[in-house]
Write a protein that holds these residues in place. Structure first.
Motif: not given
Length: 403
Positions: A313-318, A290-302
């Protein structure tokens, strides 16, 4: 990784491949094709990411001369040059030859160069990167890029003809990772994993901050870092955040990474600016994490389908995404299975090699895939990626790097 795996896949499909690269490698390895190194030797060592004086003043000119010598000695059909320094070396080396030159763009310098200098130089680095992004690719006859957004930037921002750009996404060694995308019995929902380099652009500071927030809510969490360099520069920050006791730092090795990754229930991707495609993302997917990713590098993550995506940069959401998956192993397993299925269906190195063949065929005026020619196979000369951070290193220095 992209360079080595593409060369292997093309060789396996019957092409005559030679690789011209640097003298450094992290391990010795065996290849089914000739590897020509500058200075005529192999030295065990690591290739640092980013531009260095040694690369620019010594290694790259030597690489260009080696390329020129190989072109004089053999009649190659295509040069496949990786990243900017590989393209510059190839462009110089092919002078006097009519062989087509393909440029493989792993990233954009406007997004990468600022990570290697001081913060006060960021604006100048971005400007320089944009100039180079618009100028250097013009040395090539065709561009292969790893993501759609790089293709769009080259076309929209820099005015390149979209017909000269082809997207060839990275592949992944699916068989090397956990089969079926189902977490093994040994997987621990509370164990998080990050793999790859500790280069500034990877967002390690954001990762540690988010982990500290998640750890405050779930003290049982642990973070495993499978890294290719010393963690010492980040230890003061870990101690200041009070998370040092919950970290497990292991020097990565391609042979051991899949098993160590499979023990974790959640894989983390903290990079916020990534014009290319992080190889670690494909590895995570292939392993069924299971992956947690910031939007900038989540190229293939839906989001909510094969991973969780949070704002840059939203570390709280991460942190909240980490806590959610740790508390819901069934959700983590479902996302992991979907991620595994995605890469099996779309992201193999053989598929990448097939796409490259269509580019070569077009440049050579063949009109059908190069592999289908009844005559002798085409000779390809990939050149090295001179500037990158490796997610996993087997035998390679310039060969290693996957973003």
């Amino acid at each position: 990784m992209r360079i080595e795996r593409l060369a292997q896949a093309l060789s396996a499909r019957g092409h005559d491949v030679e690789l011209v690269t640097y003298h450094l490698a992290e391990e010795r390895g065996q290849f089914d094709f000739p590897v020509h190194r500058i200075y005529g030797r192999l030295e065990i060592g690591s290739l640092p990411p980013g531009p260095t004086l040694a690369k620019l003043a010594l290694w790259d000119p030597t690489l260009a001369r080696l390329c020129a010598r190989r072109l004089d000695e053999r009649g190659f059909d295509v040069i496949h040059a990786h990243h900017f320094e590989g393209l510059l070396a190839a462009a110089w080396g092919r002078r006097g030859h009519s062989v087509p030159l393909v440029y493989d763009a792993h990233t954009m310098l406007a997004g990468e160069l600022p990570a290697y200098g001081q913060s006060w130089l960021r604006r100048a680095a971005v400007s320089l990167g944009r100039c180079l992004d618009g100028w250097i690719p013009r040395l090539a006859d065709h561009m292969i890029v790893v993501t759609d957004d790089i293709a769009q930037q080259l076309a929209d921002r820099h005015g390149f003809d979209p017909r000269r750009i082809t997207v060839v996404r990275n592949g992944v060694e699916v068989a090397s990772f956990a089969p079926g995308g189902k977490p093994p019995a040994a997987a621990r929902p509370e164990l998080l994993v990050y793999t790859g380099t500790l280069a500034p652009y990877q967002g390690i500071d954001l990762l540690l901050q988010a982990f500290a927030q998640a750890l405050a809510q779930r003290p049982r969490l642990r973070l495993r870092l499978l890294v290719s360099s010393s963690f010492d520069p980040f230890m003061p920050m870990a101690q200041r955040l009070g998370i040092a006791h919950a970290l497990e730092v292991i020097r990565e090795n391609f042979e051991t990474v899949p098993a160590l990754m499979a023990e974790a229930g959640i894989a983390l991707l903290p990079r916020v600016d990534c014009p290319g495609l992080p190889q670690k993302l494909l590895n995570y997917m292939a392993s069924g994490r299971a992956i947690v990713a910031f939007a900038g590098s989540a190229k293939l993550v839906e989001h909510e389908v094969n991973g969780l995506v949070v704002p840059n940069h939203d570390t709280d959401a991460f942190a909240q995404a980490i806590v959610r998956l740790a508390d819901d192993p069934a959700l983590a397993a479902r996302l992991g299975r979907n991620a595994h299925r995605f890469v099996v269906e779309t992201s193999t190195w053989e598929k990448a090699a097939e796409r490259c063949e269509r580019v070569y065929a077009g440049l050579l005026g063949i009109g059908r895939p190069v592999e289908s020619r009844p005559a002798e196979p085409s000779s390809l000369l990939p050149l090295p990626l001179a500037n990158a951070g490796a997610s996993q290193a087997v035998e390679r220095a310039p060969l290693t790097s996957v973003r």
